[in-house]
Design a protein around this motif. Structure first.
Motif, short mmCIF file in Angstrom:
data_model
loop_
_atom_site.label_atom_id
_atom_site.label_comp_id
_atom_site.label_asym_id
_atom_site.label_seq_id
_atom_site.Cartn_x
_atom_site.Cartn_y
_atom_site.Cartn_z
N HIS A 119 0.82 -1.21 0.00
CA HIS A 119 0.00 0.00 0.00
C HIS A 119 0.86 1.27 0.00
CE1 HIS A 119 -3.65 2.31 0.54
NE2 HIS A 119 -3.07 2.96 1.54
N SER A 125 -3.95 -0.04 -4.26
CA SER A 125 -5.17 0.21 -3.50
C SER A 125 -5.50 -1.05 -2.68
CB SER A 125 -6.32 0.52 -4.44
OG SER A 125 -6.67 -0.65 -5.17
N VAL A 126 -6.43 -0.91 -1.76
CA VAL A 126 -6.85 -2.04 -0.95
C VAL A 126 -7.38 -3.17 -1.83
CG1 VAL A 126 -8.56 -2.79 0.78
CG2 VAL A 126 -7.27 -0.68 1.13
N SER A 127 -8.16 -2.84 -2.84
CA SER A 127 -8.71 -3.89 -3.71
C SER A 127 -7.61 -4.57 -4.52
CB SER A 127 -9.81 -3.35 -4.62
OG SER A 127 -9.30 -2.37 -5.49
N GLU A 128 -6.62 -3.79 -4.97
CA GLU A 128 -5.51 -4.38 -5.71
C GLU A 128 -4.68 -5.31 -4.82
OE1 GLU A 128 -4.46 -0.93 -9.01
OE2 GLU A 128 -3.84 -0.61 -6.92
N ALA A 130 -5.84 -6.90 -2.17
CA ALA A 130 -6.67 -8.08 -1.92
C ALA A 130 -6.53 -9.09 -3.06
CB ALA A 130 -8.13 -7.68 -1.73
N THR A 131 -6.53 -8.59 -4.28
CA THR A 131 -6.36 -9.47 -5.44
C THR A 131 -4.98 -10.11 -5.43
OG1 THR A 131 -7.88 -8.11 -6.74
CG2 THR A 131 -6.38 -9.55 -7.96
N ASN A 136 -9.68 -11.07 1.09
CA ASN A 136 -10.75 -10.10 0.86
C ASN A 136 -10.33 -8.72 1.36
OD1 ASN A 136 -11.67 -9.62 3.64
ND2 ASN A 136 -12.38 -11.75 3.57
N GLU A 137 -11.05 -7.71 0.94
CA GLU A 137 -10.67 -6.33 1.25
C GLU A 137 -10.70 -6.04 2.75
OE1 GLU A 137 -12.49 -3.29 -1.16
OE2 GLU A 137 -12.26 -4.50 -2.98
N ASN A 138 -11.67 -6.61 3.46
CA ASN A 138 -11.74 -6.36 4.91
C ASN A 138 -10.51 -6.91 5.63
OD1 ASN A 138 -14.13 -4.94 4.86
ND2 ASN A 138 -15.38 -6.79 5.04
N VAL A 140 -7.55 -7.21 4.30
CA VAL A 140 -6.46 -6.30 3.94
C VAL A 140 -6.54 -5.04 4.80
CG1 VAL A 140 -5.52 -4.82 2.12
CG2 VAL A 140 -6.20 -7.17 1.59
N LYS A 141 -7.73 -4.48 4.95
CA LYS A 141 -7.90 -3.27 5.77
C LYS A 141 -7.47 -3.53 7.21
CE LYS A 141 -11.72 -1.37 3.07
NZ LYS A 141 -13.17 -1.11 3.07
#
Length: 169
Positions: A119, A125-128, A130-131, A136-138, A140-141
């Protein structure tokens, strides 16, 4: 099918001996294992002609040695090229802050470190992220938040210890 059985018998009867011999020649067991595996794969690919040799085992041993020497030469050449490219180039001084961040990153859990680097240093990004990490995004967050907190704690700890000359208070 006869070829496979014949090769299997040859392999079983000779692999430990060839491995021991190559290990003795080059002095590194892992490199010997890699080279012997490659040599037997090549022998299998050419089994119709290799089995006709006076000594298929000698053929494999010779190929294994050449593979090992070739790998060694590539490594040496890579190091020489690196030294040649690096010679005469100015080296940037490493700042105290850089050392502190690297040290703090090493002290946090691997998955937190991974998402923090992706990051903040890579700019994903968070979605990138996660991929890339298969999560999943949560998650990662959560890892990002925990990683930041852990980094802050380690950096604060480093900052206060450097202010008092490294002495604990």
């Amino acid at each position: 099918m006869r070829d496979a059985a014949e090769f299997d018998a040859f392999y079983s009867a000779s692999v430990q001996r060839v491995l021991g011999q190559l290990y003795a020649m080059i002095g590194n067991r892992a490199e010997a294992e890699d080279a012997v595996a490659e040599a037997y794969a090549r022998a299998w690919d050419r089994w119709a002609s290799v089995r006709e040799c006076d000594s298929p085992e000698a053929w494999v041993r010779r190929v294994a040695y050449r593979v090992a020497v070739s790998a060694w030469r590539k490594t040496v050449n890579r190091l020489r090229a690196h030294r040649r490219d690096a010679t005469g180039q100015p080296v940037e001084a490493t700042s105290v802050d850089h050392v502190a961040v690297v040290t703090a990153l090493r002290r946090i859990p691997t998955e937190q470190r991974r998402v923090v680097v992706l990051h903040h240093l890579v700019g994903l990004s968070v979605s990138e992220i996660a991929t890339e990490v298969g999560s999943n995004e949560n998650t990662v967050k959560t890892r990002l938040a925990r990683g930041r907190r852990a980094l802050a704690a380690h950096l604060t700890e480093h900052s206060s210890s450097s202010m008092d000359g490294g002495r604990s208070t």
